[in-house]
Design an enzyme around this catalytic site. Structure first.
Site, PDB file in Angstrom:
ATOM      1  N   LYS A  95       0.823  -1.215   0.000  1.00  0.00           N
ATOM      2  CA  LYS A  95       0.000   0.000   0.000  1.00  0.00           C
ATOM      3  C   LYS A  95       0.857   1.265   0.000  1.00  0.00           C
ATOM      4  CE  LYS A  95      -4.210  -1.545  -0.054  1.00  0.00           C
ATOM      5  NZ  LYS A  95      -4.141  -2.226  -1.353  1.00  0.00           N
ATOM      6  N   PHE A  96       1.945   1.229   0.759  1.00  0.00           N
ATOM      7  CA  PHE A  96       2.811   2.400   0.804  1.00  0.00           C
ATOM      8  C   PHE A  96       3.772   2.405  -0.377  1.00  0.00           C
ATOM      9  CE2 PHE A  96       7.119   3.835   2.133  1.00  0.00           C
ATOM     10  CZ  PHE A  96       6.875   5.194   2.020  1.00  0.00           C
ATOM     11  N   TRP A  97       4.468   1.295  -0.573  1.00  0.00           N
ATOM     12  CA  TRP A  97       5.545   1.298  -1.570  1.00  0.00           C
ATOM     13  C   TRP A  97       5.030   1.530  -2.987  1.00  0.00           C
ATOM     14  CZ3 TRP A  97      10.170   2.682  -0.805  1.00  0.00           C
ATOM     15  CH2 TRP A  97      10.741   2.533   0.459  1.00  0.00           C
ATOM     16  N   ASN A 227      19.434   4.099   7.037  1.00  0.00           N
ATOM     17  CA  ASN A 227      19.642   2.994   7.962  1.00  0.00           C
ATOM     18  C   ASN A 227      18.881   3.266   9.265  1.00  0.00           C
ATOM     19  OD1 ASN A 227      20.740   0.581   8.829  1.00  0.00           O
ATOM     20  ND2 ASN A 227      22.845   1.153   8.301  1.00  0.00           N
ATOM     21  N   PHE A 228      18.829   2.270  10.117  1.00  0.00           N
ATOM     22  CA  PHE A 228      18.282   2.392  11.477  1.00  0.00           C
ATOM     23  C   PHE A 228      16.818   2.834  11.504  1.00  0.00           C
ATOM     24  CE2 PHE A 228      22.929   3.254  11.743  1.00  0.00           C
ATOM     25  CZ  PHE A 228      23.268   1.998  12.238  1.00  0.00           C
ATOM     26  N   LEU A 229      16.046   2.307  10.567  1.00  0.00           N
ATOM     27  CA  LEU A 229      14.586   2.464  10.639  1.00  0.00           C
ATOM     28  C   LEU A 229      14.109   1.539  11.752  1.00  0.00           C
ATOM     29  CD1 LEU A 229      11.693   3.139   9.602  1.00  0.00           C
ATOM     30  CD2 LEU A 229      11.993   1.302   7.926  1.00  0.00           C
ATOM     31  N   SER A 237       2.944  -1.929  13.443  1.00  0.00           N
ATOM     32  CA  SER A 237       1.753  -2.084  12.591  1.00  0.00           C
ATOM     33  C   SER A 237       0.796  -0.914  12.679  1.00  0.00           C
ATOM     34  CB  SER A 237       0.999  -3.385  12.922  1.00  0.00           C
ATOM     35  OG  SER A 237       1.873  -4.475  12.799  1.00  0.00           O
ATOM     36  N   LYS A 238       1.301   0.258  13.027  1.00  0.00           N
ATOM     37  CA  LYS A 238       0.457   1.459  13.055  1.00  0.00           C
ATOM     38  C   LYS A 238       0.813   2.401  11.914  1.00  0.00           C
ATOM     39  CE  LYS A 238       0.042   1.464  18.114  1.00  0.00           C
ATOM     40  NZ  LYS A 238      -1.296   0.855  18.165  1.00  0.00           N
ATOM     41  N   ARG A 239       1.509   1.888  10.911  1.00  0.00           N
ATOM     42  CA  ARG A 239       1.902   2.648   9.729  1.00  0.00           C
ATOM     43  C   ARG A 239       2.856   3.807  10.069  1.00  0.00           C
ATOM     44  NH1 ARG A 239       1.065  -0.807   6.011  1.00  0.00           N
ATOM     45  NH2 ARG A 239       1.303   0.839   4.456  1.00  0.00           N
ATOM     46  N   ALA A 241       6.154   3.378  10.005  1.00  0.00           N
ATOM     47  CA  ALA A 241       7.318   3.253   9.111  1.00  0.00           C
ATOM     48  C   ALA A 241       7.148   4.125   7.855  1.00  0.00           C
ATOM     49  CB  ALA A 241       7.563   1.789   8.753  1.00  0.00           C
ATOM     50  N   THR A 263      19.346  -1.118   2.449  1.00  0.00           N
ATOM     51  CA  THR A 263      19.338  -2.581   2.353  1.00  0.00           C
ATOM     52  C   THR A 263      18.345  -3.139   3.370  1.00  0.00           C
ATOM     53  OG1 THR A 263      21.128  -2.725   3.972  1.00  0.00           O
ATOM     54  CG2 THR A 263      21.762  -2.834   1.654  1.00  0.00           C
ATOM     55  N   LEU A 506      26.341  -0.739   6.323  1.00  0.00           N
ATOM     56  CA  LEU A 506      26.499  -1.149   7.725  1.00  0.00           C
ATOM     57  C   LEU A 506      25.192  -1.720   8.275  1.00  0.00           C
ATOM     58  CD1 LEU A 506      28.457   1.981   8.926  1.00  0.00           C
ATOM     59  CD2 LEU A 506      29.376  -0.198   8.146  1.00  0.00           C
TER      60      LEU A 506
HETATM   61  S1  MYA Z   1      16.348  -1.971   7.365  1.00  0.00           S
HETATM   62  C1  MYA Z   1      16.009  -2.308   9.060  1.00  0.00           C
HETATM   63  C2  MYA Z   1      14.565  -2.197   9.363  1.00  0.00           C
HETATM   64  N1  MYA Z   1      14.317  -2.280  10.789  1.00  0.00           N
HETATM   65  C3  MYA Z   1      13.945  -3.386  11.438  1.00  0.00           C
HETATM   66  O1  MYA Z   1      13.745  -4.432  10.847  1.00  0.00           O
HETATM   67  C4  MYA Z   1      13.842  -3.243  12.949  1.00  0.00           C
HETATM   68  C5  MYA Z   1      12.729  -4.039  13.557  1.00  0.00           C
HETATM   69  N2  MYA Z   1      11.447  -3.689  12.913  1.00  0.00           N
HETATM   70  C6  MYA Z   1      10.828  -2.504  13.091  1.00  0.00           C
HETATM   71  O2  MYA Z   1      11.282  -1.605  13.772  1.00  0.00           O
HETATM   72  C7  MYA Z   1       9.525  -2.335  12.320  1.00  0.00           C
HETATM   73  O3  MYA Z   1       8.973  -3.591  12.030  1.00  0.00           O
HETATM   74  C8  MYA Z   1       9.703  -1.527  10.997  1.00  0.00           C
HETATM   75  C9  MYA Z   1       8.365  -1.482  10.253  1.00  0.00           C
HETATM   76  C10 MYA Z   1      10.123  -0.096  11.325  1.00  0.00           C
HETATM   77  C11 MYA Z   1      10.720  -2.162  10.066  1.00  0.00           C
HETATM   78  N3  MYA Z   1      12.087  -1.048   4.928  1.00  0.00           N
HETATM   79  O4  MYA Z   1       4.761   0.992  10.424  1.00  0.00           O
HETATM   80  P1  MYA Z   1       4.259  -0.211   9.735  1.00  0.00           P
HETATM   81  C12 MYA Z   1       6.973  -1.392   5.115  1.00  0.00           C
HETATM   82  C13 MYA Z   1      11.147  -0.355   4.250  1.00  0.00           C
HETATM   83  O5  MYA Z   1       2.833  -0.529   9.966  1.00  0.00           O
HETATM   84  P2  MYA Z   1       6.028  -1.767  11.372  1.00  0.00           P
HETATM   85  C14 MYA Z   1      16.635  -0.254   7.339  1.00  0.00           C
HETATM   86  O6  MYA Z   1      16.819   0.372   8.346  1.00  0.00           O
HETATM   87  C15 MYA Z   1       5.972  -2.481   4.862  1.00  0.00           C
HETATM   88  O7  MYA Z   1       6.224  -3.124   3.617  1.00  0.00           O
HETATM   89  N4  MYA Z   1       9.820  -0.549   4.414  1.00  0.00           N
HETATM   90  O8  MYA Z   1       5.162  -1.495  10.049  1.00  0.00           O
HETATM   91  C16 MYA Z   1      16.582   0.413   5.984  1.00  0.00           C
HETATM   92  C17 MYA Z   1       4.692  -1.692   4.853  1.00  0.00           C
HETATM   93  O9  MYA Z   1       4.563  -0.988   3.627  1.00  0.00           O
HETATM   94  P3  MYA Z   1       3.559  -1.565   2.474  1.00  0.00           P
HETATM   95  C18 MYA Z   1       9.446  -1.482   5.290  1.00  0.00           C
HETATM   96  O10 MYA Z   1       6.333  -3.222  11.394  1.00  0.00           O
HETATM   97  C19 MYA Z   1      15.272   1.162   5.893  1.00  0.00           C
HETATM   98  C20 MYA Z   1       4.916  -0.644   5.935  1.00  0.00           C
HETATM   99  O11 MYA Z   1       6.359  -0.558   6.084  1.00  0.00           O
HETATM  100  C21 MYA Z   1      10.351  -2.228   6.036  1.00  0.00           C
HETATM  101  O12 MYA Z   1       5.389  -1.183  12.563  1.00  0.00           O
HETATM  102  C22 MYA Z   1      14.984   1.709   4.527  1.00  0.00           C
HETATM  103  C23 MYA Z   1       4.306  -1.055   7.260  1.00  0.00           C
HETATM  104  O13 MYA Z   1       4.521  -0.022   8.163  1.00  0.00           O
HETATM  105  C24 MYA Z   1      11.724  -1.984   5.806  1.00  0.00           C
HETATM  106  N5  MYA Z   1      12.685  -2.671   6.448  1.00  0.00           N
HETATM  107  O14 MYA Z   1       7.387  -0.985  11.094  1.00  0.00           O
HETATM  108  C25 MYA Z   1      13.683   2.461   4.492  1.00  0.00           C
HETATM  109  N6  MYA Z   1       9.684  -3.078   6.833  1.00  0.00           N
HETATM  110  O15 MYA Z   1       2.174  -1.259   2.943  1.00  0.00           O
HETATM  111  C26 MYA Z   1      13.344   2.968   3.111  1.00  0.00           C
HETATM  112  C27 MYA Z   1       8.390  -2.863   6.602  1.00  0.00           C
HETATM  113  O16 MYA Z   1       3.915  -0.821   1.209  1.00  0.00           O
HETATM  114  C28 MYA Z   1      14.123   4.205   2.780  1.00  0.00           C
HETATM  115  N7  MYA Z   1       8.216  -1.911   5.672  1.00  0.00           N
HETATM  116  O17 MYA Z   1       3.829  -3.023   2.365  1.00  0.00           O
HETATM  117  C29 MYA Z   1      13.689   4.773   1.445  1.00  0.00           C
HETATM  118  C30 MYA Z   1      14.524   5.992   1.037  1.00  0.00           C
HETATM  119  C31 MYA Z   1      14.108   7.226   1.810  1.00  0.00           C
HETATM  120  C32 MYA Z   1      15.003   8.445   1.540  1.00  0.00           C
HETATM  121  C33 MYA Z   1      14.871   8.960   0.120  1.00  0.00           C
HETATM  122  C34 MYA Z   1      15.762  10.166  -0.135  1.00  0.00           C
HETATM  123  C35 MYA Z   1      15.765  10.633  -1.478  1.00  0.00           C
END
Ligand code: MYA
Length: 506
Positions: A95-97, A227-229, A237-239, A241, A263, A506
Site C-alpha cells: 500500500k505504501f511502496w 539505515n536504522f529504521l 503495525s500502526k503505519r 514506518a 538494504t 552497515l
Molecule cells: S532496514 C532495518 C529495518 N528495521 C527493522 O527491521 C527493525 C525491527 N522492525 C521494526 O522496527 C519495524 O517492524 C519496521 C516497520 C520499522 C521495520 N524497509 O509501520 P508499519 C513497510 C522499508 O505498519 P512496522 C533499514 O533500516 C511495509 O512493507 N519498508 O510497520 C533500511 C509496509 O509498507 P507496504 C518497510 O512493522 C530502511 C509498511 O512498512 C520495512 O510497525 C529503509 C508497514 O509499516 C523496511 N525494512 O514498522 C527504508 N519493513 O504497505 C526505506 C516494513 O507498502 C528508505 N516496511 O507493504 C527509502 C529511502 C528514503 C530516503 C529517500 C531520499 C531521497
C-alpha cells in the site's frame, strides 16, 4: 532463519539438512502447488530456480510452507523474487511502496531498462513541514554529538531493532558504532530523525541517513544511505514506518538529494541486487552453544572446533594496521578496485580516513579494523582489508549474552589488475585468512561476509558456511536493470556474477 524482519542476520545453515527445502518437506512423494499436484523432483527443480523463495520456504514450519505452496501459482517461481507473504507480482499489496518512486517487480526483468531517476522532484513543491503524527507523539531531530541522545538511540535500537524470526538474536549497535556510522563526513543533523512520546519524552522510533556518492554503471549520483529504521515493539503495525520514510525523504529533498540507497532482509519493490550471507566460525563452540551454528550430521563438537582452528599469526609479508599516512594510497587503490563493480561508492579522502582508520579514544571500543600490506622494497601499499564489529544480543541464553561478530568491509589488492583470476583468488585467500586471524585476535566469535565484492573467490575455501539470510539492495528514485549479487540460480557463490555489488552497507 532468513526471515521477514531480517537484515541478513542469520544462522548458519546445515547444508545437508537444507538441500531442497526442508520445511516444505518435498523430499518424497508430491506437493500441492496451486491447483496442481507436482512431483517432489519438479518442485526441487523449480525451487532451485528461485533461491530467494527456496530460502523463505525453508525458514517456515512445514505446515506453513505447505499452505503457502498450495496458494501459489507455478509462474511465481520464475519471477526471481521470494514469496514474502505477499504475491510478488502484486504491487497493489504494498500500500505504501506502490506510491513511491521505486521500480515495480515486473520491470526488473527488462534487461534494457533505461537508467536514471524515476521522478523529477520540484524543490518548490516539497512540503516545508512534516506530516502530523498520531496524538501523543512528536517529531524530533537527534543531536548525536550529545552523548545522552546517542545513548537514547542506542537504547531504542538495542531493544527494538532487527531480530531473527525466532527471536534468538538482536543486532546490538554500540554507541561507538552509531557515532562512527552516523557522524561520517558531510553528515546532517536533520537526517537523524526520531519520534518521541510527548508526555514521557521517550524516543520510540528512528530513521537515519548519511550522505555519500554512488556510481551506478558509471553514472555518479548523490545519495543518502538510509539505515536504522526502527519502531518500538509496542507501536508496530500502526503505519509509522511509511511516515518515517516520508519524513526523511522530505528532509533529503529539502537538501537537494533526490536518491537513496538502503538494504534489508525483507523483499520490497524492488531489489536492485540480492546477496547472500556467509559465516566463518572463529569460536565454533560458542556459536553452537548460542544456537547459531548447527552440529553437522556425522560430525562431533571436537571435529568442528579443529576444522575451524586458525593459525596464531598472520602470514602476508608487510602486513600492518592502517594509519592516517596510508589514506592517499588506500584511496587510490580502492578507487581503482571499486570501478570494477556496477554499483560502487565514490569515496573522498576524508571518507576513507573516517571509515577505515581507527583512532583510539578513551572509553570507546574499537569498531573498525583496517590493515595494509606495504611492499618492503618499494614501500608501496599493494593491498588492504578491513572489517567492522557489530555484536548481536543473544536473547534468553543462560550462558552467553552476546555474539561478537566481525563483518567483512572494504578491501582491495593490486593483483586484481593483472587480469589473472587465479592469482587474484590466491591473493585473496592469503589476505582474508589473515583477516580471520586478526578478527580472532580481537576476540570476535564469527566473521560474516556477503557474496558481494570478490567474496565468491574465497568464501568456501576459507570455510565460510552458507547462512540462510539474504541481503537485498535497494535504490530509491533510481532505476537500473538488475545487478548481480555474486550468487547463481541455486543461491551459491558464483565467481561469474561478481562484478555487481561493490558497496558494503552497515
Ligand atoms: S532496514 C532495518 C529495518 N528495521 C527493522 O527491521 C527493525 C525491527 N522492525 C521494526 O522496527 C519495524 O517492524 C519496521 C516497520 C520499522 C521495520 N524497509 O509501520 P508499519 C513497510 C522499508 O505498519 P512496522 C533499514 O533500516 C511495509 O512493507 N519498508 O510497520 C533500511 C509496509 O509498507 P507496504 C518497510 O512493522 C530502511 C509498511 O512498512 C520495512 O510497525 C529503509 C508497514 O509499516 C523496511 N525494512 O514498522 C527504508 N519493513 O504497505 C526505506 C516494513 O507498502 C528508505 N516496511 O507493504 C527509502 C529511502 C528514503 C530516503 C529517500 C531520499 C531521497
Amino acid at each position: 532463519m532468513s526471515d521477514s524482519q531480517d537484515k541478513g542476520k542469520a544462522r548458519q545453515r546445515d547444508e545437508k539438512e537444507r538441500e531442497g527445502t526442508d520445511s516444505a518437506d518435498n523430499s518424497k512423494g508430491s506437493t500441492q502447488l496451486g491447483k496442481k499436484k507436482i512431483p517432489a523432483k519438479l518442485l526441487e527443480t523449480l525451487l532451485s530456480m528461485n533461491p530467494a523463495m527456496q530460502n523463505e520456504l525453508a525458514s517456515m514450519d512445514k505446515d506453513k510452507a505447505t499452505e503457502m505452496l498450495a496458494q501459489m501459482d507455478i509462474s511465481q517461481f520464475f519471477t526471481g523474487l521470494s514469496v514474502g507473504g505477499k504475491g510478488q507480482k502484486d504491487m497493489a499489496s504494498f500500500k505504501f511502496w506502490q506510491t513511491q518512486p521505486v521500480p515495480s517487480f515486473n520491470e526488473q526483468q527488462d534487461k534494457e531498462l533505461a537508467q536514471g531517476p524515476i521522478k523529477m522532484i520540484d524543490p518548490e513543491k516539497v512540503p516545508k513541514t512534516p506530516q502530523p503524527l498520531l496524538d501523543g507523539f512528536e517529531w524530533c531531530t537527534l543531536d548525536l554529538t550529545n552523548p545522552e541522545e546517542l545513548r537514547e538511540l542506542y537504547q531504542l535500537l538495542n531493544n527494538h531493532y532487527v531480530e531473527d524470526d525466532n527471536s534468538m538474536f538482536r543486532f546490538s549497535y554500540s554507541e561507538s558504532f552509531l557515532h562512527w556510522a552516523l557522524l561520517s563526513p558531510g553528515w546532517k543533523k536533520d537526517w537523524h530523525v526520531g519520534i518521541r512520546a510527548t508526555s514521557s519524552r521517550k524516543l520510540v522510533a528512528s530513521i537515519c541517513g548519511v550522505p555519500t556518492d554512488l556510481r551506478v554503471r558509471g553514472d555518479k549520483i548523490k545519495v543518502t544511505e538510509i539505515n536504522f529504521l526502527c519502531v518500538h515493539k509496542k507501536l508496530r503495525s500502526k503505519r509509522l514506518a511509511p511516515v518515517l520514510i516520508k519524513e526523511i525523504t522530505r528532509r533529503c529533498y529539502i537538501n537537494g538529494i533526490y536518491q537513496a540507497i538502503y538494504t534489508g532482509g525483507v523483499i520490497l519493490p524492488t531489489p536492485v541486487s540480492s546477496c547472500r550471507y556467509f559465516h566463518r566460525s572463529l569460536d565454533w563452540l560458542k556459536l553452537y552453544e548460542v544456537g547459531f551454528s548447527p552440529l553437522p550430521a556425522g560430525s562431533t563438537k571436537a571435529k568442528q572446533v579443529t576444522k575451524n582452528k586458525l593459525p596464531d599469526s598472520t602470514s602476508t609479508p608487510g602486513l600492518r594496521p592502517m594509519e592516517v599516512k596510508d589514506v592517499d594510497a588506500v584511496y587510490d587503490l580502492l578507487e581503482r578496485y571499486s570501478l570494477r563493480y556496477d554499483l560502487n561508492q565514490a569515496f573522498t579522502l576524508e571518507e576513507i580516513e573516517h571509515w577505515l582508520v581507527y583512532k583510539e579514544q578513551p572509553g570507546k571500543e574499537q569498531v573498525v579494523w583496517a590493515y595494509v600490506v606495504e611492499d618492503p622494497k618499494t614501500q608501496k601499499i599493494t593491498d588492504f582489508y578491513s572489517f567492522y564489529n557489530l555484536d548481536s544480543t543473544v536473547i534468553n541464553n543462560p550462558k552467553h549474552s552476546a555474539v561478537r561478530a566481525a563483518y567483512m568491509y572494504y578491501y582491495a589488492t593490486e593483483t586484481a589488475f593483472t587480469d589473472d583470476q587465479k592469482a587474484l583468488k590466491q591473493r585473496l585467500l592469503l589476505l582474508i585468512n589473515d583477516a580471520l586471524i586478526c578478527a580472532k585476535k580481537a576476540k570476535l566469535d564469527v566473521f560474516n561476509a556477503l557474496t558481494l565484492l570478490d567474496n565468491p573467490l574465497f568464501l568456501e575455501e576459507l570455510k565460510f558456511g552458507a547462512g540462510d539470510g539474504q541481503l537485498h539492495y535497494y535504490l530509491y528514485n533510481y532505476r537500473t536493470s538488475h545487478i548481480p549479487g555474486g550468487i547463481d540460480s541455486k543461491n551459491r557463490p558464483d565467481a561469474t556474477k561478481m562484478n555487481g555489488v561493490g558497496v558494503v552497507m552497515l
